[in-house]
Design a protein around this motif. Structure first.
Motif, PDB file in Angstrom:
ATOM      1  N   ARG A   1      -0.380  -1.061   4.813  1.00 49.14           N
ATOM      2  CA  ARG A   1      -0.228  -1.902   3.389  1.00 49.14           C
ATOM      3  C   ARG A   1      -1.672  -1.988   2.998  1.00 49.14           C
ATOM      4  NH1 ARG A   1      -0.678  -8.545   2.861  1.00 49.14           N
ATOM      5  NH2 ARG A   1      -1.472  -8.047   0.816  1.00 49.14           N
ATOM      6  N   ASP A   2      -1.612  -2.041   1.509  1.00 53.75           N
ATOM      7  CA  ASP A   2      -2.870  -1.831   0.752  1.00 53.75           C
ATOM      8  C   ASP A   2      -3.017  -3.152   0.272  1.00 53.75           C
ATOM      9  OD1 ASP A   2      -4.751  -1.230  -0.934  1.00 53.75           O
ATOM     10  OD2 ASP A   2      -3.565  -0.354  -2.382  1.00 53.75           O
ATOM     11  N   TYR A   3      -4.271  -3.625  -0.103  1.00 51.35           N
ATOM     12  CA  TYR A   3      -4.664  -4.900  -0.768  1.00 51.35           C
ATOM     13  C   TYR A   3      -5.403  -4.573  -2.185  1.00 51.35           C
ATOM     14  CZ  TYR A   3      -4.119  -7.125   3.906  1.00 51.35           C
ATOM     15  OH  TYR A   3      -3.748  -7.968   4.915  1.00 51.35           O
ATOM     16  N   LYS A   4      -4.284  -4.553  -3.222  1.00 50.62           N
ATOM     17  CA  LYS A   4      -4.510  -4.264  -4.263  1.00 50.62           C
ATOM     18  C   LYS A   4      -5.709  -4.933  -5.415  1.00 50.62           C
ATOM     19  CE  LYS A   4      -0.916  -0.813  -5.262  1.00 50.62           C
ATOM     20  NZ  LYS A   4      -1.646   0.558  -5.530  1.00 50.62           N
ATOM     21  N   ARG A   5      -5.270  -6.418  -5.014  1.00 47.76           N
ATOM     22  CA  ARG A   5      -5.941  -7.218  -5.948  1.00 47.76           C
ATOM     23  C   ARG A   5      -7.666  -7.280  -5.452  1.00 47.76           C
ATOM     24  NH1 ARG A   5      -3.420 -10.109  -9.664  1.00 47.76           N
ATOM     25  NH2 ARG A   5      -1.319  -9.498  -9.574  1.00 47.76           N
TER      26      ARG A   5
ATOM     27  N   TYR B   1       5.392   6.643  -7.200  1.00 41.90           N
ATOM     28  CA  TYR B   1       5.409   7.649  -6.198  1.00 41.90           C
ATOM     29  C   TYR B   1       3.659   8.231  -6.585  1.00 41.90           C
ATOM     30  CZ  TYR B   1       9.865   8.767  -4.021  1.00 41.90           C
ATOM     31  OH  TYR B   1      10.924   8.838  -3.219  1.00 41.90           O
ATOM     32  N   ASN B   2       3.243   8.638  -5.430  1.00 39.96           N
ATOM     33  CA  ASN B   2       1.910   9.390  -5.405  1.00 39.96           C
ATOM     34  C   ASN B   2       2.157  10.428  -4.626  1.00 39.96           C
ATOM     35  OD1 ASN B   2       0.434   7.232  -6.819  1.00 39.96           O
ATOM     36  ND2 ASN B   2       0.330   6.055  -4.833  1.00 39.96           N
ATOM     37  N   CYS B   3       1.374  11.649  -5.239  1.00 42.62           N
ATOM     38  CA  CYS B   3       1.677  12.830  -4.527  1.00 42.62           C
ATOM     39  C   CYS B   3       0.628  13.389  -3.730  1.00 42.62           C
ATOM     40  CB  CYS B   3       1.584  14.084  -5.759  1.00 42.62           C
ATOM     41  SG  CYS B   3       0.256  13.983  -6.899  1.00 42.62           S
ATOM     42  N   ARG B   4      -0.137  12.225  -3.017  1.00 43.44           N
ATOM     43  CA  ARG B   4      -1.341  12.348  -2.202  1.00 43.44           C
ATOM     44  C   ARG B   4      -1.127  11.220  -1.059  1.00 43.44           C
ATOM     45  NH1 ARG B   4      -3.473   7.827  -3.767  1.00 43.44           N
ATOM     46  NH2 ARG B   4      -3.056   7.597  -5.893  1.00 43.44           N
ATOM     47  N   LEU B   5      -2.041  11.252  -0.420  1.00 42.10           N
ATOM     48  CA  LEU B   5      -2.359  10.064   0.799  1.00 42.10           C
ATOM     49  C   LEU B   5      -3.127   8.859  -0.255  1.00 42.10           C
ATOM     50  CD1 LEU B   5      -3.965  12.125   3.637  1.00 42.10           C
ATOM     51  CD2 LEU B   5      -1.816  10.641   3.855  1.00 42.10           C
ATOM     52  N   GLY B   6      -2.637   7.807   0.391  1.00 44.57           N
ATOM     53  CA  GLY B   6      -3.273   6.683  -0.236  1.00 44.57           C
ATOM     54  C   GLY B   6      -4.788   6.437   0.293  1.00 44.57           C
ATOM     55  N   ASP B   7      -5.710   5.776  -0.605  1.00 46.47           N
ATOM     56  CA  ASP B   7      -6.927   5.341  -0.455  1.00 46.47           C
ATOM     57  C   ASP B   7      -7.062   3.870  -0.696  1.00 46.47           C
ATOM     58  OD1 ASP B   7      -9.577   4.684  -0.512  1.00 46.47           O
ATOM     59  OD2 ASP B   7      -9.920   6.878  -1.596  1.00 46.47           O
ATOM     60  N   PRO B   8      -6.835   2.971  -0.010  1.00 45.77           N
ATOM     61  CA  PRO B   8      -7.841   3.080   1.468  1.00 45.77           C
ATOM     62  C   PRO B   8      -6.545   3.201   2.744  1.00 45.77           C
ATOM     63  CG  PRO B   8      -7.671   0.780   1.085  1.00 45.77           C
ATOM     64  CD  PRO B   8      -6.916   1.449  -0.191  1.00 45.77           C
ATOM     65  N   GLU B   9      -5.406   3.492   2.444  1.00 46.07           N
ATOM     66  CA  GLU B   9      -4.404   3.390   3.497  1.00 46.07           C
ATOM     67  C   GLU B   9      -4.686   4.463   4.531  1.00 46.07           C
ATOM     68  OE1 GLU B   9      -3.603   3.386   0.441  1.00 46.07           O
ATOM     69  OE2 GLU B   9      -1.643   2.174  -0.020  1.00 46.07           O
ATOM     70  N   THR B  10      -5.279   5.750   3.994  1.00 43.07           N
ATOM     71  CA  THR B  10      -5.710   7.089   5.040  1.00 43.07           C
ATOM     72  C   THR B  10      -6.732   6.467   5.950  1.00 43.07           C
ATOM     73  OG1 THR B  10      -5.246   8.400   3.210  1.00 43.07           O
ATOM     74  CG2 THR B  10      -6.575   9.224   4.774  1.00 43.07           C
TER      75      THR B  10
ATOM     76  N   LEU C   1       3.931  12.857   0.492  1.00 39.95           N
ATOM     77  CA  LEU C   1       4.692  11.853  -0.597  1.00 39.95           C
ATOM     78  C   LEU C   1       4.282  10.472  -0.178  1.00 39.95           C
ATOM     79  CD1 LEU C   1       6.469  11.942  -3.110  1.00 39.95           C
ATOM     80  CD2 LEU C   1       8.472  11.831  -1.582  1.00 39.95           C
ATOM     81  N   TYR C   2       3.708   9.743  -1.206  1.00 34.15           N
ATOM     82  CA  TYR C   2       3.673   8.286  -0.807  1.00 34.15           C
ATOM     83  C   TYR C   2       4.404   7.573  -1.739  1.00 34.15           C
ATOM     84  CZ  TYR C   2       0.200   4.205  -1.873  1.00 34.15           C
ATOM     85  OH  TYR C   2      -0.149   3.049  -1.802  1.00 34.15           O
ATOM     86  N   ALA C   3       5.362   6.661  -1.057  1.00 28.94           N
ATOM     87  CA  ALA C   3       6.112   5.778  -1.941  1.00 28.94           C
ATOM     88  C   ALA C   3       5.473   4.411  -2.225  1.00 28.94           C
ATOM     89  CB  ALA C   3       7.392   5.879  -1.403  1.00 28.94           C
TER      90      ALA C   3
ATOM     91  N   THR D   1      -7.094  -3.237  -8.421  1.00 33.15           N
ATOM     92  CA  THR D   1      -8.159  -2.426  -8.137  1.00 33.15           C
ATOM     93  C   THR D   1      -7.426  -1.122  -7.499  1.00 33.15           C
ATOM     94  OG1 THR D   1      -8.368  -2.994  -5.719  1.00 33.15           O
ATOM     95  CG2 THR D   1      -9.464  -4.346  -7.596  1.00 33.15           C
ATOM     96  N   GLY D   2      -8.231  -0.187  -7.291  1.00 40.53           N
ATOM     97  CA  GLY D   2      -7.822   1.325  -6.433  1.00 40.53           C
ATOM     98  C   GLY D   2      -7.498   0.779  -5.203  1.00 40.53           C
ATOM     99  N   GLY D   3      -7.755  -0.710  -4.465  1.00 35.90           N
ATOM    100  CA  GLY D   3      -7.378  -0.806  -3.347  1.00 35.90           C
ATOM    101  C   GLY D   3      -8.491  -1.317  -2.575  1.00 35.90           C
TER     102      GLY D   3
HETATM  103  N1  GLY Z   1      -4.279   2.653  -2.408  1.00 34.61           N
HETATM  104  C1  GLY Z   1      -3.135   2.999  -3.284  1.00 34.61           C
HETATM  105  C2  GLY Z   1      -3.360   4.265  -3.808  1.00 34.61           C
HETATM  106  O1  GLY Z   1      -3.934   5.200  -3.222  1.00 34.61           O
HETATM  107  O2  GLY Z   1      -2.861   4.754  -4.793  1.00 34.61           O
END
Ligand code: GLY
Ligand code: AMP
Length: 416
Positions: A207-211, A279-288, A263-265, A221-223
């Motif tokens: 899970r990402d914390y976006k705010r 959808y994102n076509c890459r790994l999440g940041d900061p999920e990775t 694939l990041y949903a 934010t970006g995360g």
């Molecule tokens: N953490 C959200 C993203 O990578 O798009």
């Protein structure tokens, strides 16, 4: 590897420990990455130059961190030269490159997602807001560095968004078309898989914390943090795979856009079941930064199998431990960040057991580490539970200082 954020530092950290790895090159990397890999001064979006570099060194396999080179077609450049690269082609990366494409794709393939209308001017946007009512979500069609989405809670906020998107042209070409979307309610999860074009291999949940601020207050934010694993109700992962991920992979293949890569949903768990947000076509940041440390065994074979279309021959196992990532952001973020502020205490933070630190917006100035971007550092704690991992991360955070430092205090808290 291509990229320069904390996501790439985490990947480099994992890859650098892979069995059978000879050399790891990262373009352009950052001061943290340079301690564990060879940094090459080529920008992440210089796709042709990167492909030529890979040819000249006969790079075995290339991993792409950020979306921009993928949307620009770096996978096509590498394929043309017979080089293995982990990431979708330009046509498949449309899934992140165009929110209008993705919405229409979901309609064609019966993939659950919010209702939306496409607006090209203020009149169309106003009509869409009237039809959908508030709250409502505005989304620039193209890439906008994670800033193109606005959730409008009131009519006034929607009116302001119309001005921002269609009069101020805040998102330039990316905002020529705008999705006006129904606001979905529920918990959000980041569901990431590897796909080799037909099969998929789910990564650990996160899970990402976006705010920006605690309790999900403040701007997007970006995360600002992440936690893995997250408790998914039993069967939920299977539902997301069946209703969202598999139809997407199959639908793309049927449309001649075979998807190979991460694939990041982004999924909202609504009362009517999971629905796709993006959808994102890459790994999440900061999920990775929380998922990768939990991977048991090597990452390289998984990535190689993804690129080679051989995912069926590998499997992933995850450590039972939890990981929590706290992002330390510069003053001013998500607006213009305060640069050049000296960073202290990183060594003390790293000396704590169970801690990993990954660089993003840092730079070396006369030998001293200073801030150089919005998200400066990712501090990761590991522990038996999310609460324990959060404790480890926050003990490490307490050692680090720089002028203007902002971070959330609630990452991984209240999850047991
Ligand atoms: N953490 C959200 C993203 O990578 O798009
Ligand atoms: P995106 O860039 O599409 O991930 O959107 C950024 C954030 O905006 C998401 O992570 C959600 O928190 C929020 N968001 C996007 N679309 C919706 C929606 N239809 N309903 C509610 N929130 C949304």
């Amino acid at each position: 590897m291509i990229g320069s954020g904390a996501r790439e530092h985490a990947l480099a950290w994992k890859l650098s420990r892979a069995e059978g790895l000879d050399e790891l090159y990262v373009a352009p990397g950052n001061p943290g990455v340079s301690a564990i890999a060879n940094c090459v001064p080529i920008a992440a979006d210089a796709t042709v130059e990167l492909a030529e570099f890979a040819v000249s060194l006969r790079i075995d396999v290339t991993v792409v961190g950020p979306e921009l080179p993928l949307v620009l077609g770096i996978a096509d450049e590498f394929a043309r030269r017979g080089l293995l690269l982990v990431g979708p082609t330009r046509a498949a990366a449309e899934l992140e490159g165009s929110k209008v494409f993705t919405k229409e794709f979901c309609l064609r393939h019966d993939i659950p997602t919010g209702q939306a209308l496409v607006a090209r001017d203020r009149d169309q946007a106003a009509a869409a807001v009237k039809k959908l009512g508030v709250p409502v979500v505005f989304k620039a069609d193209g890439l906008a560095a994670g800033k193109g989405v606005q959730v409008c809670h009131t009519k006034d906020e929607a009116d302001a968004a119309i001005v921002q998107y269609f009069e101020d042209h805040a998102f330039g070409a990316a905002g020529e078309r705008v999705l006006v979307e129904e606001c979905l309610e529920g918990e959000e999860v980041s569901f990431m898989v590897l796909s080799d074009g037909t099969g998929v291999l789910p990564l650990a949940s996160a899970r990402d914390y976006k705010r920006l601020a605690d309790d999900d207050q403040g701007p997007n934010t970006g995360g600002m943090g992440a936690v893995s694993p997250v408790p998914l109700e039993s069967g939920l992962a299977a539902t997301i795979l069946r209703a969202i991920v598999h139809p997407t992979i199959a639908g793309l293949a049927a449309e001649g856009r075979t998807y190979r890569g991460v694939l990041y949903a982004g999924v909202m768990l609504t009362r009517d079941g999971p629905k796709l947000l993006e959808y994102n076509c890459r790994l999440g940041d900061p999920e990775t930064q929380v998922v990768i440390p939990r991977l048991d065994g090597d990452l390289l074979p998984l990535l190689r199998a993804t690129a080679a279309g051989e995912l069926g021959s590998v499997r992933a196992t995850w450590k039972r431990e939890a990981a929590v990532c706290v992002v330390l952001a510069a003053g001013g973020y998500p607006g213009t960040p305060l640069r050049g502020e000296p960073i202290t205490g990183l060594g003390d933070a790293l000396a704590q057991s169970g801690v990993l630190t990954f660089h993003a917006g840092t730079a070396l100035q006369e030998g001293a580490l200073v801030t150089a971007g919005g998200r400066v550092l990712s501090i990761v704690g590991r522990g038996a539970t999310p609460a324990e991992a959060a404790g480890v991360a926050y003990d490490a955070v307490a050692k680090i200082r720089f002028n203007g430092m902002q971070y959330r205090r609630d990452v991984g808290r209240g999850m047991g």
